[in-house]
Design an enzyme around this catalytic site. Structure first.
Site, short mmCIF file in Angstrom:
data_model
loop_
_atom_site.label_atom_id
_atom_site.label_comp_id
_atom_site.label_asym_id
_atom_site.label_seq_id
_atom_site.Cartn_x
_atom_site.Cartn_y
_atom_site.Cartn_z
N LYS A 1 -36.47 10.66 -14.37
CA LYS A 1 -38.03 11.00 -14.85
C LYS A 1 -38.33 10.29 -13.20
O LYS A 1 -38.08 9.03 -13.35
CB LYS A 1 -38.60 10.10 -15.68
CG LYS A 1 -40.02 10.29 -16.04
CD LYS A 1 -40.66 9.34 -16.52
CE LYS A 1 -40.82 7.98 -16.52
NZ LYS A 1 -42.18 8.05 -15.63
N GLU B 1 -32.01 -1.95 -11.21
CA GLU B 1 -32.43 -2.80 -10.25
C GLU B 1 -33.48 -3.14 -10.18
O GLU B 1 -34.63 -2.30 -9.98
CB GLU B 1 -32.15 -1.57 -8.70
CG GLU B 1 -31.90 -1.82 -7.51
CD GLU B 1 -33.04 -2.12 -6.75
OE1 GLU B 1 -33.69 -2.81 -7.23
OE2 GLU B 1 -33.49 -0.86 -5.94
N CYS C 1 -38.55 -3.04 -3.42
CA CYS C 1 -37.83 -4.58 -3.63
C CYS C 1 -37.61 -5.55 -3.41
O CYS C 1 -37.27 -6.69 -3.61
CB CYS C 1 -36.98 -3.78 -4.76
SG CYS C 1 -35.86 -2.59 -4.88
N GLU D 1 -43.81 -11.62 -7.08
CA GLU D 1 -43.84 -10.06 -6.11
C GLU D 1 -44.89 -9.32 -5.97
O GLU D 1 -45.22 -9.08 -7.01
CB GLU D 1 -42.22 -9.43 -6.77
CG GLU D 1 -42.32 -7.73 -6.03
CD GLU D 1 -41.11 -7.42 -7.13
OE1 GLU D 1 -40.88 -6.87 -7.97
OE2 GLU D 1 -40.26 -6.42 -5.83
#
Lengths: 300, 493
Positions: free
Chosen positions: B198, B272, B306, B403
């Site tokens: 997806k 991840e 990331c 983040e």
């Protein structure tokens, strides 16, 4: 006056304590339990370790981790070998304890022999597994790029309940060979040789805090261990489905790695391999540019 | 042009009247259908509930296409088709034949690279230069790399028999849509798994283009299924009982939800997740190179990375000069039309993400940090954010801890190696790190002490199919890429 006098020497019974930071304290909780063997004989007054004991042990394991992983792998191998030597020297005691915990003499002898051999097996791996699991990676750009294993950190271990000595050693040895430190909850029903093994550890030049061994009820401690933010990985060796689910759910709090060693026959060679060392290693990849001179260039 | 300054340092002069002429890539190279269906069992099929959602161009806010939303029933259909394909074709096929299919996919991506790059940029907002030179070629290379493993797995795992896990459910993010699809699909296929993938709801188009290629490549039906949708579609994949493996790239929060959701099941997972990488400049570093690396580290792909180097640590003695160089360089970055080949920083991927970034800009200022932004003009339409630096940042500040996933750099200083190692590692994340110094022994001290899965020394944001990627601690577990990336998709017996 007594009607009959026992002229034989009275046996000195051993006090079984827990092992934290290279010391043998009693549980801070003052609690104890009395495991029985199959014939109903009391094995002793064992510490029923508490959440506080577990937290102390984890903190100490964390503090010990940096210097343990910084030691030369060769040195870690020597210490593991020293453990095997110490265990060999105290074989008789372990055999008696295993027999007290319902093993036949033949089974007990075999378990102790295999335990010694397993320590030696991993002693030999300590300075070799890196060559097996690491790689130099052929990247397309002008970089030197390599991947190595590094210890995950602090590993929480619920030791196998049945093979109380060989199981514990089989799970512990690859974890510390790879530079991790650990907190082990020993077999509940068969705790004797885990405590005696701590004495072996203590006599093996193993720095305090690298291996910490608690006795007590796993089901009391597992949930705190799986919750604890300073535990990087957790190893569970039973097939209890609700417990597995509990560990995995709680592990998500800080993304602990969960390793399930629930289908392993500890008596066979399938219970030893460098893959077990790799299980508690993180792979780190490092890049560095390569200067280009002349027409040939360089590449790794 | 360089001008000699009074303090004896060279300074680039940017106040020139010369401007880059626009160099736009043509959007007409891309054929985008007005509507996309779900790719299940080798065919494009309408979603059971007939629901569709729009995907837009974040640089213009115009609608690109309408995309099917997969519901629970569609997920189930995809999983059934993947299971059937596993048993009927993929499991029985020799590795060398599987390899050839994967090689074929790699080649077809290369053949249509320009189209992929244009669609990636239109749908996601990243500069065409990056999709053209990085995303698309790296994606093709990833297929090419793993194709070759398919018949060599016994060499990757000595003394073990290798078995595929089964059906892999894969959920990927919007920052590198095609590349992440390649990172997920290629190793899964090479190891003999079948796939339900997806893509992210804001960037589904290149994955659907990949579905067209997979169809053209004659891959047996059901080996790869690509279904579009949002969070609920992803949840249905995670919870599906007949999936053996979940591979997820995305935020740490969602990663934790997934780890909890699959607890007690026999599903394997690789996650991840997020990062807050430290990029460290020592006084003995080649400063111009380091500044270039820091700029690339945080502004590559608008900071939607990331492993972005979002925390900069500069040794005190060179702080002033580094900061000045950063500010000067910031001014030269071209922000705007992603389709222009000169553009350095394109559009923020979505309105929602722009709002998140803006929220953090406010938080940073409220917490007492000093904000510095490029003076560039921003396009009137679309989602854009000026490249931003924060100085006076406290270690505990949220902009130094969380983040942001945008073009925002938090700058701190340090005096000693010990201090910066402590600061750099003081985060729950552990995905990546960067070190800049000319001293070899210092490099190895730093790279071995930084707790991160990828460490770049005197470089940053480099990726390669042969190079394992993945995090320590709360940046997730498992590796993608290289020999180590195979482990994520196999049982060893």
């Amino acid at each position: 006056m007594a009607t009959s006098v026992n002229t034989e020497r009275l046996e000195v019974l051993k006090t079984y304590k827990i092992y934290i930071g290279g010391q043998f304290p009693r549980t801070e909780s003052g609690r104890y339990y009395v495991p029985l063997n199959k014939s109903g004989k009391k094995l002793g007054n064992l510490c029923l370790s508490s959440r506080k004991d577990l937290r102390d042990a984890i903190e100490i394991a964390r503090n010990a981790q940096g210097s343990w992983s910084a030691r030369a792998p060769f040195n870690r191998g020597q210490i593991l070998y020293r453990m095997a030597e110490m265990l060999e020297g105290r074989k008789a005691q372990f055999i008696e304890e295993l027999i007290a915990q319902d093993a036949t003499r033949q089974q007990a002898t075999r378990e102790v022999n295999e335990s010694i051999d397993r320590l030696i097996y991993y002693a030999g791996w300590a300075d070799k597994y890196q060559q097996v699991i690491s790689s130099v990676n052929a990247v397309s750009s002008a970089h030197f790029n390599f991947s190595i294993g590094e210890p995950m950190g602090v590993v929480g271990i619920i030791a196998p309940q049945s093979n109380s000595l060989l199981g514990l050693i089989s799970v512990m040895a690859p974890v510390i060979a790879g530079g991790n430190t650990c907190v082990i909850v020993a077999s509940y029903q068969k705790p004797l040789c885990s405590v005696t093994f701590a004495e072996v550890l203590n006599a093996s030049d193993l720095p305090g805090g690298v291996v910490n061994i608690l006795t007590g009820k796993p089901e009391e401690l597992i949930s705190w261990m799986a919750d604890h933010l300073d535990v990087n990985a957790i190893i569970y060796c039973e097939k209890n489905q609700p417990t597995i689910q509990l560990i995995q759910e709680k592990a998500a709090g800080n993304l602990k790695r969960v390793l399930l060693y629930d289908a392993i026959n500890w008596n066979t060679n399938e219970a030893q391999s460098p893959y077990y060392i790799q299980d508690t290693q993180e792979i780190k990849t490092t890049w560095h540019p390569i200067e280009k001179t002349g027409s040939g260039g360089s590449k790794y | 042009m360089a001008v000699k300054k009074s303090n004896n340092t060279l300074k680039l002069q940017f106040d020139t009247s010369r401007q880059y002429a626009p160099a736009p890539e043509s959007a007409s190279i891309a054929s985008i259908k007005s509507r996309y269906e779900l790719f299940i069992n080798g065919a494009f099929v309408a979603p059971t509930e007939k629901k569709y959602f729009n995907t837009i161009n974040p640089a213009t806010e115009s609608v690109l296409s309408s995309v099917a939303e997969a519901g629970k029933k569609d997920v189930d259909k995809a999983v059934v088709s993947a299971r059937t394909a596993l048993n009927k074709y993929w499991k029985k096929m020799p590795g060398k034949e599987r390899a050839k299919y994967i090689f074929r996919i790699a080649r077809m991506i290369q053949e249509r690279a320009r189209e992929f790059a244009v669609i990636e940029t239109l749908d996601g907002g990243k500069p065409i230069r990056e999709s053209r030179d990085f995303d698309v070629p790296t994606a093709a290379n990833h297929f090419f790399y793993y194709a070759g493993w398919a018949d060599k797995l016994e060499y990757a795992f000595p003394n073990r028999k290798v078995q595929a896990l089964g059906v892999a459910g894969q959920i990927i993010p919007w920052n590198f849509p095609l590349l992440m699809a390649a990172w997920k699909i290629a190793p899964a296929l090479a190891t003999g798994n079948t796939v339900v993938l997806k893509p992210a709801e804001s960037t589904p188009l290149t994955a659907l283009k990949l579905a067209e290629i997979i169809q053209e490549a004659d891959l047996p039906p059901g080996v790869v299924n690509i279904i579009t949708g949002a969070g609920s579609t992803g949840a249905a994949i995670v919870q599906h009982p007949d999936i053996n493996k979940i591979a997820f790239t995305g935020s740490t929060d969602v990663g934790k939800i997934i780890q909890r959701a699959i607890a007690g099941s026999s599903k394997k997972a690789t996650l991840e997740l997020g990062g807050k990488a430290a990029n460290i400049i020592f006084e003995d570093a080649p400063l111009d190179q380091a500044v270039e690396g820091v700029i690339n580290g945080i502004f590559f792909n608008q900071g939607h990375v990331c492993c972005a180097g979002s925390r900069l640590y500069v040794q005190e003695s060179v702080y002033k000069i580094v900061l000045q160089k950063l500010k000067d360089r910031l001014e030269t970055l071209i922000v705007g039309d992603p389709m222009d080949k000169n553009t350095d920083i394109g559009a923020i991927n979505s309105k929602q993400q722009l709002e998140t970034i803006q929220k953090y800009l406010q938080i940073g200022q409220k917490e007492g940090a000093e904000m510095y932004q490029s003076s560039c003009a921003l396009p009137k339409k679309g989602f854009f954010c000026r490249p931003t630096l924060f100085t006076n940042v406290a270690q505990s500040s949220r902009i130094a801890q969380e983040e942001i996933f945008g073009p925002v750099l938090a700058i701190q200083t340090f005096r000693t190696e010990e201090e910066v190692i402590e600061k750099a590692n003081n985060t729950p994340f552990g995905l990546s790190a960067g070190v800049w110094t000319d001293k070899g022994s210092k490099i190895f001290n730093m790279t071995s002490q930084l707790k991160a899965g990828v460490v770049w020394a005197n470089t940053y944001n480099k990726f390669d199919p042969a190079s394992p990627f993945g995090g320590y601690k709360e940046s997730g577990f498992g590796r993608e890429g290289g020999l180590h990336g195979l482990s994520a998709y196999v049982h060893l017996i």
